[in-house]
Design an enzyme around this catalytic site. Sequence first.
Site, PDB file in Angstrom:
ATOM      1  CG  HIS A 128      -1.897   0.989   1.398  1.00  0.00           C
ATOM      2  ND1 HIS A 128      -1.629   2.275   1.792  1.00  0.00           N
ATOM      3  CD2 HIS A 128      -3.236   0.927   1.212  1.00  0.00           C
ATOM      4  CE1 HIS A 128      -2.762   2.965   1.831  1.00  0.00           C
ATOM      5  NE2 HIS A 128      -3.753   2.173   1.480  1.00  0.00           N
ATOM      6  CG  ASP A 205       0.646  -2.317   6.362  1.00  0.00           C
ATOM      7  OD1 ASP A 205      -0.278  -2.421   7.185  1.00  0.00           O
ATOM      8  OD2 ASP A 205       0.531  -1.684   5.290  1.00  0.00           O
ATOM      9  CD  GLN A 208      -6.720  -4.602   4.071  1.00  0.00           C
ATOM     10  OE1 GLN A 208      -7.652  -5.347   4.386  1.00  0.00           O
ATOM     11  NE2 GLN A 208      -6.916  -3.342   3.738  1.00  0.00           N
ATOM     12  CE  LYS A 231      -7.169  -0.462   6.294  1.00  0.00           C
ATOM     13  NZ  LYS A 231      -8.016  -0.060   5.178  1.00  0.00           N
ATOM     14  CB  CYS A 369      -3.704   3.178  -1.641  1.00  0.00           C
ATOM     15  SG  CYS A 369      -5.027   4.333  -1.339  1.00  0.00           S
TER      16      CYS A 369
HETATM   17  N1  C6P Z   1      -6.283   0.326   2.916  1.00  0.00           N
HETATM   18  C1  C6P Z   1      -8.080  -0.085   1.352  1.00  0.00           C
HETATM   19  O1  C6P Z   1      -9.182   0.152   0.858  1.00  0.00           O
HETATM   20  P1  C6P Z   1      -5.105   3.707   7.160  1.00  0.00           P
HETATM   21  O2  C6P Z   1      -5.709   4.486   6.033  1.00  0.00           O
HETATM   22  O3  C6P Z   1      -3.942   4.436   7.770  1.00  0.00           O
HETATM   23  O4  C6P Z   1      -6.089   3.220   8.153  1.00  0.00           O
HETATM   24  O5  C6P Z   1      -4.515   2.363   6.504  1.00  0.00           O
HETATM   25  C2  C6P Z   1      -3.587   2.449   5.459  1.00  0.00           C
HETATM   26  C3  C6P Z   1      -3.291   1.096   4.935  1.00  0.00           C
HETATM   27  C4  C6P Z   1      -2.017   0.563   5.124  1.00  0.00           C
HETATM   28  N2  C6P Z   1      -1.712  -0.678   4.712  1.00  0.00           N
HETATM   29  C5  C6P Z   1      -2.620  -1.461   4.109  1.00  0.00           C
HETATM   30  C6  C6P Z   1      -2.228  -2.856   3.709  1.00  0.00           C
HETATM   31  C7  C6P Z   1      -3.910  -0.986   3.885  1.00  0.00           C
HETATM   32  O6  C6P Z   1      -4.797  -1.779   3.298  1.00  0.00           O
HETATM   33  C8  C6P Z   1      -4.250   0.331   4.292  1.00  0.00           C
HETATM   34  C9  C6P Z   1      -5.608   0.910   4.002  1.00  0.00           C
HETATM   35  C10 C6P Z   1      -7.620   0.703   2.565  1.00  0.00           C
HETATM   36  O7  C6P Z   1      -7.350  -0.966   0.903  1.00  0.00           O
HETATM   37  C11 C6P Z   1      -7.821   2.170   2.373  1.00  0.00           C
HETATM   38  S1  C6P Z   1      -6.763   2.830   1.122  1.00  0.00           S
END
Ligand code: C6P
Length: 411
Positions: A128, A205, A208, A231, A369
Amino acid sequence: MPASHTNFDVAKVRADFPILNQLVNGHPLVYLDNAATTQKPQAVIDALVHYYTCDNSNVHRGAHTLSDRATAKFEAARKTVAAFINAESASQIIWTRGSSESINLVAASWGGANLKSGDRILVSALEHHSNIVPWQMIAEKTCASVVPIPVDESGTINMVAFSALLDSRVKMVAVNQVSNALGTINPVEEIIRLAHSVGAKVLVDGAQAIAHWPVDVQAINCDFYAFSGHKLFGPTGIGVLYGKRELLEQMPPYQGGGEMIETVSFDGTTYNQLPYKFEAGTPDIAGAIGLAAAIDYLNSLDRVALAAHEDALLAYATKKALAVPGLKIIGTAQSKAAVLGFVLEGIHPSDIGMLLDQQGIAVRTGHHCAQPLMEQYGIPGTVRASFSFYNTFDDIDRLFAALEKVRQLLL
Ligand code: C6P
């Protein structure tokens, strides 16, 4: 099709999520955008309402009962998170705004203190943007470089290529545990073991992964672990950074302000102990309490059964997808979690998303992203259906029936 192909009682858990019970554009909502954010059980909503109705106050500051109560709940939430991921101590749980801020914190603080010219940061091509851009920013400042770990056509990290990249120049390896765009489950234990063998640190990270199965940060032996509350069935605006104690102790503060100091004078300032050193300003108190309520809720369920149900949903959806003419699944790794990404020949993903929404079906479309990954596939984006334990087999039937209507309309 029955609501469940397993023993898991989906109807019972769905009743805990009031938002699922509504019509969208005249159709019962089918929510398949769980990788973007998960829905919140009533227990989380109640915890937020209770906090603001009865306990709202600032933490660690007030000499009064409400502040004491808010502080006790806020710190209890930290312990709940520590136990949930099996951290050694609650002092290694840093509250952030989400995965993005957790990674930015490590990149700026650890990276700023430890990286120098010629050093390398390896990030997988599956990442991401939140696990690419913060590293590019600190690499620019320190004259280090960001090197991608190759991923094959199925969306699997090439472990031979990864091993070949490992040498004494590599100081950090940053990888996700599950890819948000493809659903690939990465072999983080092996990645960590190999990275440690050349002295590199590893940030996982977990944005997910955290909602899908129990995570044990000590067992995987990561140096840092990042995830977002939203999440994990918790509120938006709260996230977590776990770090190994000796690393967090050595790292300089990320931001300056209240709470992160011990003493301040114009002759010099000293910093607070962990975890407060990294928590400048008034934190998201309600968010932390809401996240703890989400974890308590999740712990009250049979997580093995949840994971089995999600696996069954993915297998069922994949089988249906393979039968759709012109549909190509993007992300065919052997080990996948709860994400079905696809393109349909001749129809732009955003048109599909819009027409599905008109039928009450929520998916995400676009690059998710993960632009470098989309570039590798030579596509602008995909349609992504992402599942949670409250989804049913009927949801998937509805998705594919709606997709068939889209095909008939546009092809
Ligand atoms: N992915 C998706 O629709 P935040 O926005 O900080 O809570 O998470 C960022 C982020 C970082 N790593 C991974 C693997 C992610 O999937 C995400 C967020 C969402 O896939 C929103 S872009």
